[in-house]
Design an enzyme around this catalytic site. Structure first.
Site, PDB file in Angstrom:
ATOM      1  N   ASP A   9       1.747  -1.198  -2.201  1.00  0.00           N
ATOM      2  CA  ASP A   9       0.594  -0.608  -2.890  1.00  0.00           C
ATOM      3  C   ASP A   9       1.008   0.564  -3.776  1.00  0.00           C
ATOM      4  O   ASP A   9       0.557   0.696  -4.916  1.00  0.00           O
ATOM      5  CB  ASP A   9      -0.431  -0.114  -1.872  1.00  0.00           C
ATOM      6  CG  ASP A   9      -1.189  -1.241  -1.200  1.00  0.00           C
ATOM      7  OD1 ASP A   9      -1.440  -2.262  -1.860  1.00  0.00           O
ATOM      8  OD2 ASP A   9      -1.529  -1.097  -0.015  1.00  0.00           O
ATOM      9  N   HIS A  10       1.830   1.456  -3.225  1.00  0.00           N
ATOM     10  CA  HIS A  10       2.231   2.636  -3.989  1.00  0.00           C
ATOM     11  C   HIS A  10       3.052   2.256  -5.216  1.00  0.00           C
ATOM     12  O   HIS A  10       2.913   2.876  -6.278  1.00  0.00           O
ATOM     13  CB  HIS A  10       3.025   3.590  -3.092  1.00  0.00           C
ATOM     14  CG  HIS A  10       2.157   4.407  -2.194  1.00  0.00           C
ATOM     15  ND1 HIS A  10       2.575   4.889  -0.975  1.00  0.00           N
ATOM     16  CD2 HIS A  10       0.870   4.831  -2.322  1.00  0.00           C
ATOM     17  CE1 HIS A  10       1.598   5.576  -0.406  1.00  0.00           C
ATOM     18  NE2 HIS A  10       0.557   5.558  -1.206  1.00  0.00           N
TER      19      HIS A  10
END
Length: 402
Positions: free
Chosen positions: A176-177
Site C-alpha cells: 500500500d505504501h
C-alpha cells in the site's frame, strides 16, 4: 537557508479513500502544504478500527495506524447515500485541484463521481485513483488489498520465502505504501502538466502493477530459467546470501562482483581456501559449487556472535547488514539522525512513527499534525462552502453530516 513549508500551498485535495494506499498519498500531499479534506462516512474510515489486529490501540486518544496514514488532514463526515451530502461533496470537488480515491469504479459511478463524469464538470481536476488490479481486464472490478493484489497475485508472497516452506508472511501496508507514493509522483507530474496546459488528467496506480514493477528484474530473469522461490543453501551467489551467527541472529552479505571481491571476503572471515581453490575463487567455479561454498561460510559465521561479525565486516569494508527486526527500528540511531522517525506523545508515552521517505533540502522536517477525529472539520468546512449554522445543524440532526 529559509525553510519552506508550503510547496503545495493553495492546492486543494478532496480525499474519498479508506485504509492505507490512497490515504498515505493524501498524507504526503498534506505535509507538503496542500489543504487535504478527507471525506469519511459517519462511522469513519475503517482503518481507525483495525489497530487491534496488530496489537495496537484504536481509540480517539491513541490510534497509531490512523495517525500514520492521515496526519495533517481535515476530516469531513458525510452520508453520501443522501442527496444533500452529495451536494456538499460536489461543492467540495468544484473547488478542488485533486480528487484522491481508492473506491472501485463501480462505486464511483454509483455516486456520480467517476472520471468520465467529473472530467466533464471540472476539466481542471486531477482524478487520482488507487486500484487493485487495473482499469481493464477480467479482474478490474475485483476487490484488492495489498495482501491479495500485491503480495499474492504480484508474486511477492510465493517467491520471497525459503523454498519448500510456507509463503511469506505479509506485513500490513507494505505494498500500500509503495502504491501510494507512486500515485503521489503521478499527481505531482499531473499538477505540473496542468500549469502548462490548464487541463486536469486521470492518474491511476494499481497494487498488482506496483508489485510487478518492484519485481521487474526477477520477472525478466524468470523467463531465462531463474525460478524462485530458492533456498538460501543454493542462492544465486553465496555472497548474496544471509548467514546465521552464534547468538541466533542473521547477517546479509551483498557482494554482486564475485571474482573481484571473493579474496577480500575470504580474508575477512578467515578462510583463505575460498580465495585459493579454483573451484571457489571464480564465478564459474562458484556456480558449480554454490552449496559447498555456502556450507564453508556457514561454518565460519556460526562461530561468532552478531556484534563480533559487525566489527569484523565493518573493518574489512564488506557490504553487509544485520537482519534487523521491526522492534529494533525505533532504537536505530541512523534512522533518528536522518529524521526518518518522529515521536508522537500519546497518553501512555511516546511512540515512534515514520516520516515520509522523500526529503527536500529547503523543506526541512515538517511538523506532523495528528490525524483528525471523525468529522472534526465538518462545521468549518461547510461554513466555508456557504452553509449557515442553522443549515448545518439540520443536516446533523438528519444524520447527513457528523
Amino acid at each position: 537557508m529559509e525553510i519552506q513549508t508550503n510547496f503545495l500551498d493553495g492546492i486543494k485535495v478532496v480525499e474519498l479513500a479508506t485504509f492505507v494506499a490512497a490515504p498515505c498519498c493524501g498524507r504526503a500531499l498534506a505535509e507538503w502544504g496542500a489543504d487535504v479534506i478527507k471525506v469519511e462516512s459517519l462511522n469513519g474510515d475503517p482503518v481507525r478500527f483495525v489497530g487491534p489486529n496488530f496489537k495496537m490501540p484504536s481509540n480517539e486518544n491513541e490510534n497509531p495506524i490512523h495517525d500514520l496514514e492521515n496526519s495533517s488532514k481535515k476530516s469531513v463526515a458525510l452520508n453520501l447515500k443522501t442527496p444533500e451530502a452529495k451536494e456538499v461533496f460536489e461543492k467540495l470537488l468544484s473547488e478542488a485541484d485533486v480528487f484522491l480515491t481508492n473506491l472501485r469504479t463501480e462505486a464511483l459511478i454509483g455516486l456520480g463521481v467517476d472520471y468520465e463524469t467529473l472530467s466533464k464538470k471540472f476539466p481542471q481536476l486531477i482524478f487520482a485513483q488507487i486500484l487493485g488490479y487495473g482499469e481493464k481486464g477480467p479482474d478490474k472490478d475485483k476487490p484488492g488489498f495489498d495482501y491479495t493484489a500485491y503480495y499474492a497475485r504480484g508474486g511477492v508472497m510465493g517467491t520471497l520465502c525459503e523454498k519448500d516452506t510456507s509463503p511469506l508472511n505479509g506485513a500490513p501496508g507494505f505494498g500500500d505504501h509503495q502504491a501510494g507514493m507512486y500515485l503521489l509522483s503521478g499527481i505531482c507530474a499531473a499538477l505540473f502538466k496542468r500549469v502548462r496546459t490548464g487541463k486536469g488528467d486521470k492518474v491511476t496506480v494499481s497494487l498488482l502493477h506496483t508489485a510487478i514493477f518492484g519485481m521487474g528484474i526477477m520477472v525478466a530473469a524468470s523467463q531465462y530459467g531463474n525460478h524462485w522461490p530458492i533456498t538460501r543453501l543454493e542462492p544465486s551467489s553465496p555472497l548474496l546470501n544471509a548467514y546465521k551467527t552464534k547468538d541466533g541472529r542473521w547477517i546479509q552479505i551483498a557482494i554482486p562482483e564475485y571474482d573481484k571481491y571473493i579474496g577480500k571476503f575470504a580474508k575477512a572471515i578467515g578462510n583463505e581456501i575460498l580465495a585459493e581453490d579454483i573451484n571457489y575463487n571464480n564465478i564459474k567455479g562458484m556456480v558449480k559449487n554454490r552449496e559447498e561454498i555456502v556450507s564453508i561460510i556457514e561454518e565460519k559465521f556460526i562461530k561468532k556472535n552478531l556484534t563480533e561479525w559487525i566489527e569484523i565486516l565493518t573493518v574489512a569494508d564488506i557490504p553487509f547488514e544485520k537482519v534487523q527486526l521491526f522492534h529494533e527500528i525505533p532504537e536505530d540511531k541512523q534512522a533518528w539522525a536522518n529524521d526518518y522517525l518522529y515521536n508522537i506523545n500519546y497518553e501512555n508515552g511516546n511512540k515512534a512513527l515514520v516520516h515520509l521517505p522523500v526529503k527536500f533540502n529547503s523543506l526541512g522536517t515538517p511538523d506532523v499534525v495528528p490525524a483528525p477525529k471523525i468529522g472534526e472539520h465538518t462545521d468549518i468546512t461547510l461554513i466555508n462552502l456557504g452553509y449557515t449554522t442553522e443549515e448545518i445543524e439540520k443536516l446533523r440532526v438528519s444524520k447527513i453530516v457528523r
